[in-house]
Design a protein around this motif. Structure first.
Motif, PDB file in Angstrom:
ATOM      1  N   ILE A 316       0.646  -1.159   0.086  1.00  0.00           N
ATOM      2  CA  ILE A 316      -0.046   0.019   0.103  1.00  0.00           C
ATOM      3  C   ILE A 316       0.846   1.407   0.015  1.00  0.00           C
ATOM      4  O   ILE A 316       0.290   2.432  -0.298  1.00  0.00           O
ATOM      5  N   MET A 317       1.934   1.090   0.371  1.00  0.00           N
ATOM      6  CA  MET A 317       3.005   2.293   0.453  1.00  0.00           C
ATOM      7  C   MET A 317       2.945   3.453  -0.662  1.00  0.00           C
ATOM      8  O   MET A 317       2.658   4.234  -0.630  1.00  0.00           O
ATOM      9  N   TRP A 318       3.247   2.725  -1.985  1.00  0.00           N
ATOM     10  CA  TRP A 318       3.571   3.708  -3.052  1.00  0.00           C
ATOM     11  C   TRP A 318       2.040   4.156  -3.575  1.00  0.00           C
ATOM     12  O   TRP A 318       1.978   5.718  -3.566  1.00  0.00           O
ATOM     13  N   PRO A 319       1.044   3.292  -3.716  1.00  0.00           N
ATOM     14  CA  PRO A 319      -0.068   3.896  -4.400  1.00  0.00           C
ATOM     15  C   PRO A 319      -0.924   4.758  -3.181  1.00  0.00           C
ATOM     16  O   PRO A 319      -1.612   5.763  -3.452  1.00  0.00           O
ATOM     17  N   GLY A 320      -0.877   4.623  -1.932  1.00  0.00           N
ATOM     18  CA  GLY A 320      -1.443   4.954  -0.842  1.00  0.00           C
ATOM     19  C   GLY A 320      -0.712   6.557  -0.665  1.00  0.00           C
ATOM     20  O   GLY A 320      -1.701   7.394  -0.617  1.00  0.00           O
ATOM     21  N   SER A 321       0.562   6.553  -0.940  1.00  0.00           N
ATOM     22  CA  SER A 321       1.261   7.996  -0.866  1.00  0.00           C
ATOM     23  C   SER A 321       0.613   8.719  -2.097  1.00  0.00           C
ATOM     24  O   SER A 321       0.283   9.946  -1.635  1.00  0.00           O
ATOM     25  N   PHE A 322       0.623   8.106  -3.418  1.00  0.00           N
ATOM     26  CA  PHE A 322      -0.156   8.660  -4.653  1.00  0.00           C
ATOM     27  C   PHE A 322      -1.372   9.278  -4.115  1.00  0.00           C
ATOM     28  O   PHE A 322      -1.786  10.109  -4.477  1.00  0.00           O
ATOM     29  N   SER A 323      -2.329   8.531  -3.724  1.00  0.00           N
ATOM     30  CA  SER A 323      -3.632   8.646  -3.379  1.00  0.00           C
ATOM     31  C   SER A 323      -3.864   9.830  -2.191  1.00  0.00           C
ATOM     32  O   SER A 323      -4.511  10.856  -2.532  1.00  0.00           O
ATOM     33  N   LYS A 324      -3.034   9.898  -1.285  1.00  0.00           N
ATOM     34  CA  LYS A 324      -2.884  10.798  -0.447  1.00  0.00           C
ATOM     35  C   LYS A 324      -2.546  12.222  -0.959  1.00  0.00           C
ATOM     36  O   LYS A 324      -3.132  13.321  -0.760  1.00  0.00           O
ATOM     37  N   ALA A 325      -1.438  12.212  -2.022  1.00  0.00           N
ATOM     38  CA  ALA A 325      -1.196  13.539  -2.417  1.00  0.00           C
ATOM     39  C   ALA A 325      -2.116  14.000  -3.389  1.00  0.00           C
ATOM     40  O   ALA A 325      -2.450  15.228  -3.573  1.00  0.00           O
ATOM     41  N   ALA A 326      -2.817  13.038  -4.345  1.00  0.00           N
ATOM     42  CA  ALA A 326      -3.899  13.525  -5.137  1.00  0.00           C
ATOM     43  C   ALA A 326      -4.973  14.225  -4.451  1.00  0.00           C
ATOM     44  O   ALA A 326      -5.595  15.274  -4.695  1.00  0.00           O
ATOM     45  N   ALA A 327      -5.346  13.513  -3.133  1.00  0.00           N
ATOM     46  CA  ALA A 327      -6.682  14.045  -2.602  1.00  0.00           C
ATOM     47  C   ALA A 327      -6.076  15.595  -1.788  1.00  0.00           C
ATOM     48  O   ALA A 327      -7.062  16.206  -1.707  1.00  0.00           O
ATOM     49  N   ALA A 328      -5.044  15.712  -1.319  1.00  0.00           N
ATOM     50  CA  ALA A 328      -4.494  16.763  -0.400  1.00  0.00           C
ATOM     51  C   ALA A 328      -4.003  18.018  -1.417  1.00  0.00           C
ATOM     52  O   ALA A 328      -4.568  19.092  -1.089  1.00  0.00           O
ATOM     53  N   LEU A 329      -3.769  17.713  -2.744  1.00  0.00           N
ATOM     54  CA  LEU A 329      -3.436  18.747  -3.541  1.00  0.00           C
ATOM     55  C   LEU A 329      -4.209  18.436  -4.912  1.00  0.00           C
ATOM     56  O   LEU A 329      -3.504  17.989  -5.838  1.00  0.00           O
ATOM     57  N   PRO A 330      -5.215  18.786  -5.026  1.00  0.00           N
ATOM     58  CA  PRO A 330      -6.011  18.383  -6.378  1.00  0.00           C
ATOM     59  C   PRO A 330      -5.586  19.060  -7.337  1.00  0.00           C
ATOM     60  O   PRO A 330      -5.822  18.739  -8.519  1.00  0.00           O
ATOM     61  N   ARG A 331      -4.816  20.382  -7.296  1.00  0.00           N
ATOM     62  CA  ARG A 331      -4.449  21.066  -8.456  1.00  0.00           C
ATOM     63  C   ARG A 331      -2.953  20.860  -8.717  1.00  0.00           C
ATOM     64  O   ARG A 331      -2.298  21.450  -9.542  1.00  0.00           O
ATOM     65  N   GLY A 332      -2.580  19.503  -8.217  1.00  0.00           N
ATOM     66  CA  GLY A 332      -1.108  19.404  -8.343  1.00  0.00           C
ATOM     67  C   GLY A 332      -0.711  19.291  -9.872  1.00  0.00           C
ATOM     68  O   GLY A 332       0.355  19.742 -10.238  1.00  0.00           O
ATOM     69  N   GLY A 333      -1.588  18.713 -10.516  1.00  0.00           N
ATOM     70  CA  GLY A 333      -1.345  18.310 -12.027  1.00  0.00           C
ATOM     71  C   GLY A 333       0.003  17.538 -12.429  1.00  0.00           C
ATOM     72  O   GLY A 333       0.305  16.735 -11.635  1.00  0.00           O
ATOM     73  N   THR A 334       0.426  17.748 -13.506  1.00  0.00           N
ATOM     74  CA  THR A 334       1.626  16.987 -14.099  1.00  0.00           C
ATOM     75  C   THR A 334       2.941  17.168 -13.035  1.00  0.00           C
ATOM     76  O   THR A 334       3.617  16.172 -12.779  1.00  0.00           O
TER      77      THR A 334
END
Length: 398
Positions: A316-334
């Motif tokens: 869960i470490m890699w996808p979980g970190s990605f998911s937390k980032a996408a949720a916390a910073l929705p305008r993060g983009g590329t």
């Protein structure tokens, strides 16, 4: 999830299988290279470092060109480089004097493809319409594991049937996977990552946020926790435990990959019922336990069980970190996804490199090398807790 994006999701799943081939086929040949070409362990370590090091540079460079040329063209290029590196692996070691230089060139070429895939595939899936982004992301990353399992199992069966001497033929066979997926990405629909009317965050905005740096540390530790054992599992089982290559590949990297994929598939199916933070913290604790089983217990059976448990713990470490980032910073983009991939590849390079260097310093003792990497899951656990607090403060301010 809209029906017309199903083919996009499938192509992304195959893209992560290509990523698994790029990262895990050559490590199965480490001892073969050592024996056939006379390459010492210190140089073999450089292959791992270079692979993820080049991917790291590609992650960084992609911020400047992916949005310009588009995700479709970038994904096609990723698959072209991946296939070319694997195919050239059958030729260049025989042409370049010393063989090692030829292998390095091939690693650089397919690492460019691997780096692009790491940047591109996750945001493409994130952009596809779906009910639960975290579940979709975990399921996507599980296909990296199934690709890893396929690489180890099918390669082991091939070597058993035809002999390790015919590894070049197998390299050409694996190259067919990225070649086929080129045609898929040439046709599937790709949704925009940022909604119309919105603007993605700049590098300056991201660099000025504490939350971003916590997420980066989490990605570094995720990659390091996973690859510190994964990249050395075959060599550890075969050389450190004195078993055959076939048994080593099956007991080491394949067991690791099966349980890692199982953890990701489990969260991909039941993630809506599970708190992501709790799941990640528990996984970090299990990872520490598995490292200690591998490095401190004087029992080959327990050591192998530790390798397998490590795969379960890092799932869960890699996808979980990605998911937390996408949720916390929705305008993060590329920019966000590229930098997160960069952080992950820093960890993927640093983790196995640390293991290799410490092992070499103690007479090739891989157990001590793996023990040295135990700090990565501990730091990741701290990052998960810090990320949740910072994300909550950010939402309250907004």
């Amino acid at each position: 999830m809209k029906k017309n994006y199903n083919r996009t999701i499938v192509a992304c799943f195959v893209g992560y299988i290509v990523q698994a081939i790029v990262n895990n086929f050559v490590p199965l040949l480490f001892l073969t290279f050592q024996r056939s070409y006379g390459i010492p362990l210190a140089q073999i370590t450089l292959l791992v470092t270079l692979n993820f090091g080049v991917q790291l540079l590609v992650d960084l460079a992609s911020v400047t060109f992916v949005d310009r040329i588009g995700y479709r063209a970038s994904l096609i290029l990723a698959h072209v480089f991946s296939a070319a590196g694997l195919m050239l692996l059958t030729v260049l070691p025989e042409i370049v004097p010393g063989a090692f230089g030829g292998i390095l060139i091939c690693v650089i070429i397919y690492a460019i493809g691997g780096g692009l895939l790491e940047v591109l595939v996750s945001p493409v899936v994130e952009a596809c319409p779906s009910d639960n982004k975290e579940k979709a992301m975990s399921m996507l990353h599980s296909f990296y594991c199934w690709g890893h399992v396929g690489v180890v199992l099918l390669s082991t069966l091939f070597f058993r049937a035809f002999g390790i001497a015919h590894w070049k033929l197998l390299a050409l066979i694996w190259a067919l996977v990225p070649l086929a997926n080129i045609f898929a990405f040439a046709r599937v629909p790709i949704a925009p990552l940022i909604q119309e009317g919105e603007k993605g965050m700049s590098l300056r905005e991201l660099f000025g946020m504490k939350l971003f740096w916590v997420l980066m540390i989490m990605m570094i530790c995720s990659g390091a926790s996973e690859q510190a054992v994964s990249q050395w599992a075959s060599t550890f089982a075969e050389k450190g435990l004195n078993i055959s290559k076939t048994a080593g590949d099956l007991a080491g990297p394949m067991a690791f990959a099966v349980l890692m994929g199982g953890a990701r598939a489990f969260y991909g199916k039941y993630g809506h019922r599970i708190n992501l933070d709790s799941f990640m913290v528990g996984s970090c604790l299990l990872c520490v336990f598995s490292y200690l089983c591998i490095s401190l217990v004087p029992s080959p059976v327990v050591n192998l069980v530790g390798c397998a448990l490590c795969g379960l713990s890092v799932g869960i470490m890699w996808p979980g970190s990605f998911s937390k980032a996408a949720a916390a910073l929705p305008r993060g983009g590329t920019a966000l996804f590229a930098l997160l991939a960069l952080g992950g590849d820093v960890g993927c390079s640093g983790g196995p490199t640390l293991v290799g260097l410490v092992s070499s310093a103690f007479s090739d003792n891989l157990k001590l090398g793996i023990l040295a990497a135990v700090g990565f899951p501990v730091l990741l656990m701290v990052g998960v807790l810090a990320c949740s607090r910072l994300a909550s403060r950010r939402k309250n301010k907004e």
